[in-house]
Write a protein that holds these residues in place. Structure first.
Motif, PDB file in Angstrom:
ATOM      1  N   ALA A   2      -0.938  -2.025  -1.274  1.00  0.00           N
ATOM      2  CA  ALA A   2      -0.099  -3.113  -1.316  1.00  0.00           C
ATOM      3  C   ALA A   2       0.803  -3.257  -2.653  1.00  0.00           C
ATOM      4  CB  ALA A   2      -0.864  -4.305  -1.121  1.00  0.00           C
ATOM      5  N   ALA A   3       0.004  -2.992  -3.845  1.00  0.00           N
ATOM      6  CA  ALA A   3       0.719  -3.194  -5.088  1.00  0.00           C
ATOM      7  C   ALA A   3       1.697  -2.182  -5.281  1.00  0.00           C
ATOM      8  CB  ALA A   3      -0.322  -3.164  -6.172  1.00  0.00           C
ATOM      9  N   GLN A   4       1.493  -0.820  -4.853  1.00  0.00           N
ATOM     10  CA  GLN A   4       2.544   0.107  -5.040  1.00  0.00           C
ATOM     11  C   GLN A   4       3.631   0.001  -4.089  1.00  0.00           C
ATOM     12  OE1 GLN A   4       1.008   3.929  -3.909  1.00  0.00           O
ATOM     13  NE2 GLN A   4       2.340   4.956  -4.923  1.00  0.00           N
ATOM     14  N   ALA A   5       3.410  -0.357  -2.638  1.00  0.00           N
ATOM     15  CA  ALA A   5       4.707  -0.794  -1.929  1.00  0.00           C
ATOM     16  C   ALA A   5       5.431  -1.784  -2.504  1.00  0.00           C
ATOM     17  CB  ALA A   5       4.225  -1.300  -0.609  1.00  0.00           C
ATOM     18  N   LEU A   6       4.874  -2.994  -3.035  1.00  0.00           N
ATOM     19  CA  LEU A   6       5.579  -3.903  -3.477  1.00  0.00           C
ATOM     20  C   LEU A   6       6.346  -3.775  -4.912  1.00  0.00           C
ATOM     21  CD1 LEU A   6       3.279  -7.177  -2.856  1.00  0.00           C
ATOM     22  CD2 LEU A   6       5.036  -6.801  -2.011  1.00  0.00           C
ATOM     23  N   ALA A   7       5.620  -2.854  -5.612  1.00  0.00           N
ATOM     24  CA  ALA A   7       6.275  -2.358  -6.955  1.00  0.00           C
ATOM     25  C   ALA A   7       7.582  -1.554  -6.516  1.00  0.00           C
ATOM     26  CB  ALA A   7       5.589  -1.732  -7.842  1.00  0.00           C
ATOM     27  N   GLY A   8       7.471  -0.837  -5.503  1.00  0.00           N
ATOM     28  CA  GLY A   8       8.571   0.117  -5.133  1.00  0.00           C
ATOM     29  C   GLY A   8       9.628  -0.711  -4.471  1.00  0.00           C
ATOM     30  N   ALA A   9       9.342  -1.966  -4.020  1.00  0.00           N
ATOM     31  CA  ALA A   9      10.413  -2.717  -3.606  1.00  0.00           C
ATOM     32  C   ALA A   9      10.921  -3.902  -4.775  1.00  0.00           C
ATOM     33  CB  ALA A   9      10.017  -3.674  -2.507  1.00  0.00           C
ATOM     34  N   GLY A  10      10.523  -3.617  -6.029  1.00  0.00           N
ATOM     35  CA  GLY A  10      11.201  -4.497  -6.913  1.00  0.00           C
ATOM     36  C   GLY A  10      10.205  -5.633  -7.454  1.00  0.00           C
ATOM     37  N   TRP A  11       9.031  -5.602  -7.132  1.00  0.00           N
ATOM     38  CA  TRP A  11       7.949  -6.613  -7.616  1.00  0.00           C
ATOM     39  C   TRP A  11       7.286  -6.169  -8.806  1.00  0.00           C
ATOM     40  CZ3 TRP A  11       9.218  -7.068  -2.456  1.00  0.00           C
ATOM     41  CH2 TRP A  11       9.475  -8.338  -2.002  1.00  0.00           C
ATOM     42  N   GLN A  12       6.800  -7.173  -9.672  1.00  0.00           N
ATOM     43  CA  GLN A  12       5.948  -6.788 -10.774  1.00  0.00           C
ATOM     44  C   GLN A  12       4.464  -6.866 -10.246  1.00  0.00           C
ATOM     45  OE1 GLN A  12       7.122  -9.396 -13.988  1.00  0.00           O
ATOM     46  NE2 GLN A  12       8.319  -7.862 -14.909  1.00  0.00           N
ATOM     47  N   THR A  13       3.712  -5.881 -10.165  1.00  0.00           N
ATOM     48  CA  THR A  13       2.459  -5.921  -9.530  1.00  0.00           C
ATOM     49  C   THR A  13       1.274  -5.472 -10.174  1.00  0.00           C
ATOM     50  OG1 THR A  13       2.458  -3.982  -8.302  1.00  0.00           O
ATOM     51  CG2 THR A  13       3.526  -5.901  -7.258  1.00  0.00           C
ATOM     52  N   VAL A  14       0.098  -5.954 -10.101  1.00  0.00           N
ATOM     53  CA  VAL A  14      -1.128  -5.560 -10.815  1.00  0.00           C
ATOM     54  C   VAL A  14      -2.374  -5.313  -9.669  1.00  0.00           C
ATOM     55  CG1 VAL A  14      -2.895  -5.896 -12.416  1.00  0.00           C
ATOM     56  CG2 VAL A  14      -0.517  -6.493 -12.780  1.00  0.00           C
ATOM     57  N   ASN A  15      -2.775  -4.239  -9.508  1.00  0.00           N
ATOM     58  CA  ASN A  15      -3.606  -3.952  -8.695  1.00  0.00           C
ATOM     59  C   ASN A  15      -5.275  -4.463  -9.271  1.00  0.00           C
ATOM     60  OD1 ASN A  15      -5.409  -3.231  -6.464  1.00  0.00           O
ATOM     61  ND2 ASN A  15      -5.812  -1.205  -7.279  1.00  0.00           N
ATOM     62  N   VAL A  16      -5.807  -5.590  -8.566  1.00  0.00           N
ATOM     63  CA  VAL A  16      -7.138  -5.719  -9.121  1.00  0.00           C
ATOM     64  C   VAL A  16      -8.187  -4.809  -8.472  1.00  0.00           C
ATOM     65  CG1 VAL A  16      -8.902  -7.473  -9.093  1.00  0.00           C
ATOM     66  CG2 VAL A  16      -6.632  -7.980  -8.747  1.00  0.00           C
ATOM     67  N   SER A  17      -8.370  -3.545  -9.236  1.00  0.00           N
ATOM     68  CA  SER A  17      -9.085  -2.376  -9.128  1.00  0.00           C
ATOM     69  C   SER A  17     -10.416  -2.550  -8.423  1.00  0.00           C
ATOM     70  CB  SER A  17      -8.815  -1.532 -10.004  1.00  0.00           C
ATOM     71  OG  SER A  17      -9.713  -1.878 -11.069  1.00  0.00           O
ATOM     72  N   ASP A  18     -11.201  -3.531  -8.961  1.00  0.00           N
ATOM     73  CA  ASP A  18     -12.738  -3.574  -8.567  1.00  0.00           C
ATOM     74  C   ASP A  18     -12.517  -4.643  -7.368  1.00  0.00           C
ATOM     75  OD1 ASP A  18     -12.267  -5.736 -10.227  1.00  0.00           O
ATOM     76  OD2 ASP A  18     -13.799  -5.437 -11.648  1.00  0.00           O
ATOM     77  N   GLY A  19     -11.500  -5.361  -6.985  1.00  0.00           N
ATOM     78  CA  GLY A  19     -11.428  -6.047  -6.023  1.00  0.00           C
ATOM     79  C   GLY A  19     -12.345  -7.506  -5.858  1.00  0.00           C
ATOM     80  N   MET A  20     -12.449  -8.045  -4.695  1.00  0.00           N
ATOM     81  CA  MET A  20     -13.284  -9.123  -4.458  1.00  0.00           C
ATOM     82  C   MET A  20     -14.819  -8.716  -4.877  1.00  0.00           C
ATOM     83  SD  MET A  20     -11.706 -11.816  -3.974  1.00  0.00           S
ATOM     84  CE  MET A  20     -13.164 -12.916  -3.773  1.00  0.00           C
ATOM     85  N   THR A  21     -15.205  -7.446  -4.435  1.00  0.00           N
ATOM     86  CA  THR A  21     -16.457  -7.118  -4.909  1.00  0.00           C
ATOM     87  C   THR A  21     -16.737  -7.570  -6.676  1.00  0.00           C
ATOM     88  OG1 THR A  21     -16.755  -5.447  -3.278  1.00  0.00           O
ATOM     89  CG2 THR A  21     -18.196  -5.468  -5.002  1.00  0.00           C
TER      90      THR A  21
END
Length: 101
Positions: free
Chosen positions: A62-81
């Motif tokens: 999702a972060a990659q898709a949004l970034a490709g469309a112009g958003w500034q994104t950060v993936n929370v790599s360890d998630g809710m876990t």
């Protein structure tokens, strides 16, 4: 980016409804990954968007898709876990004790 996140961020949770209901960050915004492409108008473009799922895989997509469309994104790599392990606050939609599903 790990679960050690700054306060006041825009946190986009892309998990499924049952995962969201079981437990989520109190201020997170819920948009299922499958709905992301039709709900992008709800996501701010004027600030970083931190994207979270259970483990970091769906949020990376999702972060990659949004970034490709112009958003500034950060993936929370360890998630809710990682969020839960770090002891960060969680709430549930069921009234039960929140947990990561």
């Amino acid at each position: 980016m790990s679960a050690d996140l700054p306060a006041g961020i825009y946190l986009l949770d892309v998990r499924e409804d049952d995962e969201w209901a079981a437990g989520h960050a109190p201020d997170a915004i819920h948009v299922r990954l499958s709905e992301l492409s039709v709900r992008t108008e709800e996501i701010p473009r004027d600030r970083e968007v931190f994207v979270i799922c259970r483990s970091g895989a769906r949020s990376a997509y999702a972060a990659q898709a949004l970034a490709g469309a112009g958003w500034q994104t950060v993936n929370v790599s360890d998630g809710m876990t990682g969020w839960a392990v770090a002891g960060r606050p969680m709430i549930s939609e069921t009234g039960a004790e929140p947990y990561v599903a």
